[in-house]
Design a protein around this motif. Structure first.
Motif, PDB file in Angstrom:
ATOM      1  N   GLN A 290       0.847  -1.195   0.000  1.00 19.78           N
ATOM      2  CA  GLN A 290       0.000   0.000   0.000  1.00 19.78           C
ATOM      3  C   GLN A 290       0.880   1.241   0.000  1.00 19.78           C
ATOM      4  O   GLN A 290       1.825   1.357   0.784  1.00 19.78           O
ATOM      5  CB  GLN A 290      -0.898   0.017   1.231  1.00 19.78           C
ATOM      6  CG  GLN A 290      -1.805   1.248   1.317  1.00 19.78           C
ATOM      7  CD  GLN A 290      -2.445   1.376   2.682  1.00 19.78           C
ATOM      8  OE1 GLN A 290      -2.849   0.389   3.288  1.00 19.78           O
ATOM      9  NE2 GLN A 290      -2.538   2.597   3.186  1.00 19.78           N
ATOM     10  N   CYS A 291       0.588   2.179  -0.891  1.00 19.67           N
ATOM     11  CA  CYS A 291       1.317   3.434  -0.898  1.00 19.67           C
ATOM     12  C   CYS A 291       0.397   4.544  -1.376  1.00 19.67           C
ATOM     13  O   CYS A 291      -0.663   4.295  -1.957  1.00 19.67           O
ATOM     14  CB  CYS A 291       2.575   3.353  -1.756  1.00 19.67           C
ATOM     15  SG  CYS A 291       2.265   3.112  -3.508  1.00 19.67           S
ATOM     16  N   LEU A 292       0.813   5.775  -1.119  1.00 19.66           N
ATOM     17  CA  LEU A 292      -0.030   6.925  -1.416  1.00 19.66           C
ATOM     18  C   LEU A 292       0.811   8.075  -1.940  1.00 19.66           C
ATOM     19  O   LEU A 292       1.912   8.326  -1.442  1.00 19.66           O
ATOM     20  CB  LEU A 292      -0.775   7.355  -0.150  1.00 19.66           C
ATOM     21  CG  LEU A 292      -1.685   8.584  -0.240  1.00 19.66           C
ATOM     22  CD1 LEU A 292      -2.935   8.386   0.610  1.00 19.66           C
ATOM     23  CD2 LEU A 292      -0.960   9.849   0.219  1.00 19.66           C
ATOM     24  N   VAL A 293       0.285   8.775  -2.955  1.00 15.12           N
ATOM     25  CA  VAL A 293       0.837  10.048  -3.402  1.00 15.12           C
ATOM     26  C   VAL A 293      -0.253  11.100  -3.237  1.00 15.12           C
ATOM     27  O   VAL A 293      -1.444  10.797  -3.280  1.00 15.12           O
ATOM     28  CB  VAL A 293       1.338  10.001  -4.863  1.00 15.12           C
ATOM     29  CG1 VAL A 293       2.538   9.086  -4.982  1.00 15.12           C
ATOM     30  CG2 VAL A 293       0.244   9.549  -5.829  1.00 15.12           C
ATOM     31  N   HIS A 294       0.175  12.354  -3.083  1.00 10.89           N
ATOM     32  CA  HIS A 294      -0.735  13.386  -2.598  1.00 10.89           C
ATOM     33  C   HIS A 294      -0.341  14.720  -3.211  1.00 10.89           C
ATOM     34  O   HIS A 294       0.835  15.068  -3.255  1.00 10.89           O
ATOM     35  CB  HIS A 294      -0.606  13.419  -1.067  1.00 10.89           C
ATOM     36  CG  HIS A 294      -1.198  14.619  -0.391  1.00 10.89           C
ATOM     37  ND1 HIS A 294      -0.662  15.132   0.767  1.00 10.89           N
ATOM     38  CD2 HIS A 294      -2.258  15.407  -0.694  1.00 10.89           C
ATOM     39  CE1 HIS A 294      -1.379  16.167   1.160  1.00 10.89           C
ATOM     40  NE2 HIS A 294      -2.350  16.353   0.278  1.00 10.89           N
ATOM     41  N   ASN A 295      -1.321  15.438  -3.686  1.00  5.90           N
ATOM     42  CA  ASN A 295      -1.144  16.819  -4.119  1.00  5.90           C
ATOM     43  C   ASN A 295      -2.067  17.674  -3.279  1.00  5.90           C
ATOM     44  O   ASN A 295      -3.283  17.485  -3.305  1.00  5.90           O
ATOM     45  CB  ASN A 295      -1.481  16.964  -5.605  1.00  5.90           C
ATOM     46  CG  ASN A 295      -1.277  18.386  -6.106  1.00  5.90           C
ATOM     47  OD1 ASN A 295      -0.584  19.181  -5.475  1.00  5.90           O
ATOM     48  ND2 ASN A 295      -1.866  18.700  -7.243  1.00  5.90           N
ATOM     49  N   GLY A 296      -1.505  18.594  -2.504  1.00  6.32           N
ATOM     50  CA  GLY A 296      -2.325  19.445  -1.663  1.00  6.32           C
ATOM     51  C   GLY A 296      -1.708  19.619  -0.292  1.00  6.32           C
ATOM     52  O   GLY A 296      -0.496  19.481  -0.107  1.00  6.32           O
ATOM     53  N   SER A 297      -2.539  19.913   0.688  1.00 11.53           N
ATOM     54  CA  SER A 297      -2.054  20.164   2.042  1.00 11.53           C
ATOM     55  C   SER A 297      -3.130  19.806   3.054  1.00 11.53           C
ATOM     56  O   SER A 297      -4.306  20.126   2.857  1.00 11.53           O
ATOM     57  CB  SER A 297      -1.679  21.639   2.198  1.00 11.53           C
ATOM     58  OG  SER A 297      -1.207  21.911   3.503  1.00 11.53           O
ATOM     59  N   LEU A 298      -2.732  19.128   4.131  1.00  9.88           N
ATOM     60  CA  LEU A 298      -3.646  18.790   5.218  1.00  9.88           C
ATOM     61  C   LEU A 298      -3.426  19.762   6.368  1.00  9.88           C
ATOM     62  O   LEU A 298      -2.288  19.980   6.802  1.00  9.88           O
ATOM     63  CB  LEU A 298      -3.412  17.363   5.700  1.00  9.88           C
ATOM     64  CG  LEU A 298      -3.585  16.250   4.656  1.00  9.88           C
ATOM     65  CD1 LEU A 298      -3.306  14.897   5.290  1.00  9.88           C
ATOM     66  CD2 LEU A 298      -4.984  16.279   4.062  1.00  9.88           C
ATOM     67  N   SER A 299      -4.504  20.335   6.884  1.00  9.20           N
ATOM     68  CA  SER A 299      -4.381  21.332   7.952  1.00  9.20           C
ATOM     69  C   SER A 299      -4.356  20.708   9.341  1.00  9.20           C
ATOM     70  O   SER A 299      -3.902  21.338  10.300  1.00  9.20           O
ATOM     71  CB  SER A 299      -5.534  22.339   7.862  1.00  9.20           C
ATOM     72  OG  SER A 299      -6.786  21.679   7.977  1.00  9.20           O
ATOM     73  N   ASN A 300      -4.844  19.468   9.482  1.00  8.48           N
ATOM     74  CA  ASN A 300      -4.929  18.847  10.807  1.00  8.48           C
ATOM     75  C   ASN A 300      -4.007  17.644  10.941  1.00  8.48           C
ATOM     76  O   ASN A 300      -4.251  16.764  11.766  1.00  8.48           O
ATOM     77  CB  ASN A 300      -6.371  18.448  11.120  1.00  8.48           C
ATOM     78  CG  ASN A 300      -6.892  17.338  10.216  1.00  8.48           C
ATOM     79  OD1 ASN A 300      -6.406  17.156   9.101  1.00  8.48           O
ATOM     80  ND2 ASN A 300      -7.879  16.590  10.698  1.00  8.48           N
ATOM     81  N   HIS A 301      -2.948  17.588  10.131  1.00  8.28           N
ATOM     82  CA  HIS A 301      -2.113  16.377  10.131  1.00  8.28           C
ATOM     83  C   HIS A 301      -1.375  16.169  11.447  1.00  8.28           C
ATOM     84  O   HIS A 301      -1.108  15.025  11.836  1.00  8.28           O
ATOM     85  CB  HIS A 301      -1.137  16.390   8.946  1.00  8.28           C
ATOM     86  CG  HIS A 301      -0.138  17.498   8.971  1.00  8.28           C
ATOM     87  ND1 HIS A 301       1.125  17.341   9.479  1.00  8.28           N
ATOM     88  CD2 HIS A 301      -0.222  18.783   8.534  1.00  8.28           C
ATOM     89  CE1 HIS A 301       1.798  18.471   9.345  1.00  8.28           C
ATOM     90  NE2 HIS A 301       1.006  19.365   8.784  1.00  8.28           N
TER      91      HIS A 301
END
Length: 297
Positions: A169-180
């Protein structure tokens, strides 16, 4: 900014071309992320064995570390070297001991593990990274990739995408999380550990945690819509396929193409423009807050 690509092959006859196609897609996204790049490829599996991908300064460091690991777990791993990364094939029952050795070693880092997944990432422009690791020559059923423009953490190998926090399992991400940071603390209380300050690693960890708790990937992604706050596009790779999710606002660009032979994702259409038969594909923009998933068993 950042660029995301994903390619899921419905037609087995295209598997030899996966790396070449994914490489071209990744390079096209270079100006969205020139700092570092990475990709995961899902190839063949060997019954009873797991692949561990590790990184080190160079091949000499990796060879020495692998020799030490073999002695520590009392098994000689089958090793494939790709520049600063090595893929080790070991018996599944030795995985826990091997992971403990890797995490305690000063000269190498754990990158990912799975029956089918190999994961590579490095600092540098995407065209350099893909060539260094030999992506154009790789085969498989599906893969995802990411080009990074670092905005919230350092430009490092560990900080590059994809992030893997579970087997295959892997993940790529474009954006930003405010509550990480809050989610990170919650996951740490649940026993999860993190190697970076990157919010994407937290998102990957959240999905792994929900799956560990019994949720399907689709349910875990659905739950993330309420538990992860921010603006984002996720592309997730699993042993059998891949999934796409955009946040409810969906301000980040995304486009998909589907034919009888494949499903492809790109941050921009130009990442898909070189795919075979794309002129006859069903081209669409993924809807906000909607999970899209494809599998091949």
């Amino acid at each position: 900014m950042c660029g995301i690509v994903g390619l899921f092959l419905k037609a087995p006859r295209l598997e030899r071309e996966l790396g070449a196609l994914l490489s071209e897609m990744l390079v096209v996204m270079s100006d969205r992320g020139p700092d570092s790049a990475g990709f995961a490829v899902y190839g063949d599996r060997t019954q009873g064995r797991v692949k561990l991908t590790i990184s080190g300064a160079d091949e000499d460091v990796l060879r020495r570390a692998v020799a030490e690991l073999g002695k520590a777990i009392n098994e000689t791993p089958a090793v494939t070297l790709h520049d600063t990364h090595a893929v080790l094939s070991i018996c599944f029952d030795k995985e826990k001991a091997a992971r403990a050795f890797i995490e305690g070693h000063d000269d190498i880092s754990f990158v990912g593990a799975g029956a089918r997944m190999e994961l590579y990432k490095e600092v540098g422009r995407p065209e350099q990274v893909t060539q260094r690791f030999g992506l154009p020559r790789m085969a498989g059923s599906h893969g995802i990739g990411h080009t990074r423009m670092a905005t919230e953490s350092a430009v490092t190998t560990r900080g590059a995408h994809p992030f893997s926090t579970g087997l295959d399992q892997c993940l790529v991400h474009n954006g930003s999380l405010s509550n990480h940071n809050g989610v990170r603390r919650m996951l740490q209380r649940e026993g999860m550990r993190f190697a970076t300050e990157n919010d994407t690693e937290v998102a990957a960890g959240y999905l792994s945690w929900r799956i560990r708790e019994g949720a399907s990937l689709k349910q875990a992604l659905t739950d993330s819509l309420s538990d992860l706050d921010g603006f984002y596009t996720f592309v997730v790779g699993t042993e059998t396929g891949f999934a796409v999710l955009r946040d409810p606002i969906s301000c980040k660009p995304a486009v998909m193409a589907e034919t009888d032979d494949y499903v492809a994702f790109g941050s921009e259409y130009r990442a898909l423009a070189g795919l075979p038969g794309v002129d006859k594909a069903h081209i669409f923009e993924p809807e906000p807050a909607t999970v899209y998933a494809w599998e091949r068993r």
